[in-house]
Design a protein around this motif. Structure first.
Motif, PDB file in Angstrom:
ATOM      1  N   THR A 136       0.849  -1.148  -0.303  1.00  0.00           N
ATOM      2  CA  THR A 136       0.117  -0.076   0.010  1.00  0.00           C
ATOM      3  C   THR A 136       0.814   1.420  -0.018  1.00  0.00           C
ATOM      4  O   THR A 136       0.529   2.380  -0.686  1.00  0.00           O
ATOM      5  N   ARG A 137       1.940   1.294   0.854  1.00  0.00           N
ATOM      6  CA  ARG A 137       2.713   2.538   0.756  1.00  0.00           C
ATOM      7  C   ARG A 137       3.605   2.603  -0.473  1.00  0.00           C
ATOM      8  O   ARG A 137       3.715   3.635  -0.831  1.00  0.00           O
ATOM      9  N   ILE A 138       4.113   1.518  -0.952  1.00  0.00           N
ATOM     10  CA  ILE A 138       4.842   1.699  -2.023  1.00  0.00           C
ATOM     11  C   ILE A 138       3.918   1.997  -3.195  1.00  0.00           C
ATOM     12  O   ILE A 138       4.404   3.159  -4.045  1.00  0.00           O
ATOM     13  N   VAL A 139       2.992   1.454  -3.437  1.00  0.00           N
ATOM     14  CA  VAL A 139       1.696   1.915  -4.716  1.00  0.00           C
ATOM     15  C   VAL A 139       1.551   3.495  -4.483  1.00  0.00           C
ATOM     16  O   VAL A 139       1.563   4.082  -5.571  1.00  0.00           O
ATOM     17  N   ALA A 140       1.171   4.014  -3.147  1.00  0.00           N
ATOM     18  CA  ALA A 140       1.034   5.320  -3.092  1.00  0.00           C
ATOM     19  C   ALA A 140       2.198   6.250  -3.257  1.00  0.00           C
ATOM     20  O   ALA A 140       1.750   7.155  -4.003  1.00  0.00           O
ATOM     21  N   CYS A 141       3.504   5.651  -3.179  1.00  0.00           N
ATOM     22  CA  CYS A 141       4.519   6.625  -3.407  1.00  0.00           C
ATOM     23  C   CYS A 141       4.708   6.470  -5.021  1.00  0.00           C
ATOM     24  O   CYS A 141       4.900   7.791  -5.480  1.00  0.00           O
ATOM     25  N   ILE A 142       4.356   5.291  -5.646  1.00  0.00           N
ATOM     26  CA  ILE A 142       4.660   5.559  -7.184  1.00  0.00           C
ATOM     27  C   ILE A 142       3.396   6.487  -7.584  1.00  0.00           C
ATOM     28  O   ILE A 142       3.779   7.144  -8.594  1.00  0.00           O
ATOM     29  N   LEU A 143       2.321   6.519  -7.297  1.00  0.00           N
ATOM     30  CA  LEU A 143       1.187   7.224  -7.758  1.00  0.00           C
ATOM     31  C   LEU A 143       1.332   8.674  -7.500  1.00  0.00           C
ATOM     32  O   LEU A 143       1.045   9.586  -8.299  1.00  0.00           O
ATOM     33  N   VAL A 144       1.840   9.025  -6.262  1.00  0.00           N
ATOM     34  CA  VAL A 144       1.879  10.431  -5.737  1.00  0.00           C
ATOM     35  C   VAL A 144       3.024  11.155  -6.375  1.00  0.00           C
ATOM     36  O   VAL A 144       2.980  12.490  -6.487  1.00  0.00           O
ATOM     37  N   LEU A 145       4.248  10.498  -6.591  1.00  0.00           N
ATOM     38  CA  LEU A 145       5.420  11.466  -6.996  1.00  0.00           C
ATOM     39  C   LEU A 145       5.131  12.057  -8.115  1.00  0.00           C
ATOM     40  O   LEU A 145       5.600  13.214  -8.274  1.00  0.00           O
ATOM     41  N   PRO A 146       4.727  11.678  -9.280  1.00  0.00           N
ATOM     42  CA  PRO A 146       4.257  12.450 -10.547  1.00  0.00           C
ATOM     43  C   PRO A 146       3.420  13.713 -10.259  1.00  0.00           C
ATOM     44  O   PRO A 146       3.801  14.669 -10.643  1.00  0.00           O
ATOM     45  N   LEU A 147       2.406  13.487  -9.478  1.00  0.00           N
ATOM     46  CA  LEU A 147       1.518  14.553  -9.035  1.00  0.00           C
ATOM     47  C   LEU A 147       2.219  15.727  -8.251  1.00  0.00           C
ATOM     48  O   LEU A 147       2.035  16.821  -8.540  1.00  0.00           O
ATOM     49  N   LEU A 148       3.084  15.336  -7.163  1.00  0.00           N
ATOM     50  CA  LEU A 148       3.909  16.162  -6.656  1.00  0.00           C
ATOM     51  C   LEU A 148       4.949  16.995  -7.447  1.00  0.00           C
ATOM     52  O   LEU A 148       5.141  18.012  -7.319  1.00  0.00           O
ATOM     53  N   THR A 149       5.344  16.233  -8.305  1.00  0.00           N
ATOM     54  CA  THR A 149       6.421  16.968  -9.527  1.00  0.00           C
ATOM     55  C   THR A 149       5.455  17.825 -10.016  1.00  0.00           C
ATOM     56  O   THR A 149       6.310  18.887 -10.322  1.00  0.00           O
ATOM     57  N   LEU A 150       4.504  17.498 -10.592  1.00  0.00           N
ATOM     58  CA  LEU A 150       3.670  18.744 -11.230  1.00  0.00           C
ATOM     59  C   LEU A 150       3.602  20.029 -10.640  1.00  0.00           C
ATOM     60  O   LEU A 150       3.613  21.193 -10.835  1.00  0.00           O
ATOM     61  N   ALA A 151       3.172  19.463  -9.237  1.00  0.00           N
ATOM     62  CA  ALA A 151       3.147  20.815  -8.340  1.00  0.00           C
ATOM     63  C   ALA A 151       4.386  21.682  -8.081  1.00  0.00           C
ATOM     64  O   ALA A 151       4.378  22.858  -8.027  1.00  0.00           O
ATOM     65  N   ALA A 152       5.537  20.986  -7.839  1.00  0.00           N
ATOM     66  CA  ALA A 152       6.815  21.432  -7.965  1.00  0.00           C
ATOM     67  C   ALA A 152       7.045  22.413  -9.062  1.00  0.00           C
ATOM     68  O   ALA A 152       7.654  23.388  -8.886  1.00  0.00           O
ATOM     69  N   ASP A 153       6.758  21.645 -10.296  1.00  0.00           N
ATOM     70  CA  ASP A 153       6.904  22.406 -11.523  1.00  0.00           C
ATOM     71  C   ASP A 153       6.245  23.683 -11.591  1.00  0.00           C
ATOM     72  O   ASP A 153       6.864  24.687 -11.936  1.00  0.00           O
ATOM     73  N   PHE A 154       5.004  23.358 -11.271  1.00  0.00           N
ATOM     74  CA  PHE A 154       4.263  24.890 -11.250  1.00  0.00           C
ATOM     75  C   PHE A 154       4.681  26.047 -10.567  1.00  0.00           C
ATOM     76  O   PHE A 154       4.911  27.217 -10.940  1.00  0.00           O
ATOM     77  N   CYS A 155       4.919  25.600  -9.103  1.00  0.00           N
ATOM     78  CA  CYS A 155       5.466  26.360  -8.222  1.00  0.00           C
ATOM     79  C   CYS A 155       6.613  27.171  -8.548  1.00  0.00           C
ATOM     80  O   CYS A 155       7.135  28.309  -8.381  1.00  0.00           O
ATOM     81  N   GLY A 156       7.589  26.017  -9.213  1.00  0.00           N
ATOM     82  CA  GLY A 156       8.846  26.672  -9.643  1.00  0.00           C
ATOM     83  C   GLY A 156       8.850  27.854 -10.670  1.00  0.00           C
ATOM     84  O   GLY A 156       9.411  28.621 -10.527  1.00  0.00           O
ATOM     85  N   VAL A 157       7.995  27.471 -11.814  1.00  0.00           N
ATOM     86  CA  VAL A 157       7.837  28.278 -12.769  1.00  0.00           C
ATOM     87  C   VAL A 157       7.411  29.661 -12.369  1.00  0.00           C
ATOM     88  O   VAL A 157       7.497  30.757 -12.789  1.00  0.00           O
ATOM     89  N   PHE A 158       6.264  29.702 -11.795  1.00  0.00           N
ATOM     90  CA  PHE A 158       5.585  30.826 -11.165  1.00  0.00           C
ATOM     91  C   PHE A 158       6.507  31.579 -10.361  1.00  0.00           C
ATOM     92  O   PHE A 158       6.422  32.810 -10.349  1.00  0.00           O
ATOM     93  N   ALA A 159       7.268  31.019  -9.353  1.00  0.00           N
ATOM     94  CA  ALA A 159       8.104  31.710  -8.490  1.00  0.00           C
ATOM     95  C   ALA A 159       9.329  32.276  -9.396  1.00  0.00           C
ATOM     96  O   ALA A 159       9.639  33.471  -8.945  1.00  0.00           O
TER      97      ALA A 159
END
Length: 260
Positions: free
Chosen positions: A145-168
């Protein structure tokens, strides 16, 4: 044989033993992940625990990286008379490398330590043994359960980091020399193709696999009471961060080969 040779041999043997145990653990996790029943409710809970609670830290890290990139790139590009390339340099750097790597390292620090400490505490208090005695596969309930959650959530968090980085990055640039957000985005994304965005983002799935696997493995093999829990949390962060960096080197080379 001198003491140095003995110490080196012992270190090599322990390393090989660790990798062998990790391979055995990975096989048990893979087998548990492909057999019914599937723990969807626990996966959803872990998605919230790993994803939602990591979002503020990831967003802040992405914004900090975008700001620093804009400030550093501006001084360098102005020196070479290429100031107009600043938006493209910021966007390309964040999407291709900084966003995925920063996300992987931030998550490995927060989530790796959390999983290692949580499962380590369950191990030393014999909760994992109690789960196994209840005819529940602990690898399925706790690790998969924890490994699957990590695999699924990392790309979404990356999108958030990309957006915040470009905006900043845009904010940092417009404070130095006013530029509209629309113009910054159009200049920044003018040379970025879909493959430039897709491959770097989804390589973080591999980072998620590494973080979840290493943290669960270190936690479920904890020994030595509360002191062992601390060691498991520390080793989870150190090893997962190290393997994320090594995986990034390999994946960047593969991406350059298949997405030139």
């Amino acid at each position: 044989m001198d003491s140095t040779s003995v110490s080196t041999g012992t270190t090599i043997n322990r390393s090989l033993e660790w990798f062998g145990d990790l391979g055995s653990f990975s096989w048990k996790v893979a087998r548990a992940a492909t057999t019914r029943p599937f723990e969807f409710r626990e996966i959803v809970r872990q998605l919230d625990e790993i994803g939602s609670k990591s979002l503020p830290l990831v967003a802040l890290a992405g914004a900090a990286v975008g700001t620093v990139l804009a400030l550093e790139s501006r001084s360098s590009l102005v020196r070479f008379g290429a100031k107009s390339m600043l938006p493209a340099a910021v966007v390309y750097s964040i999407i291709h490398e900084m966003g995925p790597v920063i996300t992987g390292l931030v998550v490995s620090g927060r989530v790796g330590a959390g999983i290692g400490a949580e499962l380590g505490s369950m191990k030393v208090t014999e909760q994992i043994d109690a789960i196994e005695a209840s005819a529940v596969n602990p690898h399925k309930l706790l690790a998969v359960t924890r490994i699957v959650a990590c695999i699924l959530v990392l790309p979404l968090l990356t999108l958030a980091a990309d957006f915040c980085g470009v905006f900043a990055g845009w904010i940092a640039e417009t404070l130095a020399e006013p530029i509209s957000l629309q113009h910054f985005m159009s200049k920044g994304f003018s040379s970025v193709t879909f493959s430039d965005f897709l491959a770097p983002t989804f390589r973080t799935c591999v980072f998620g696999l590494i973080i979840g696997l290493v943290a669960c493995f270190q936690g479920m093999r904890t020994q030595g009471g509360t002191e062992g829990v601390g060691r498991s949390a520390t080793s989870s962060v150190v090893l997962s961060s190290l393997f994320v960096i090594l995986a990034d080197v390999i994946l960047v080379k593969l991406i350059l080969i298949f997405f030139p």
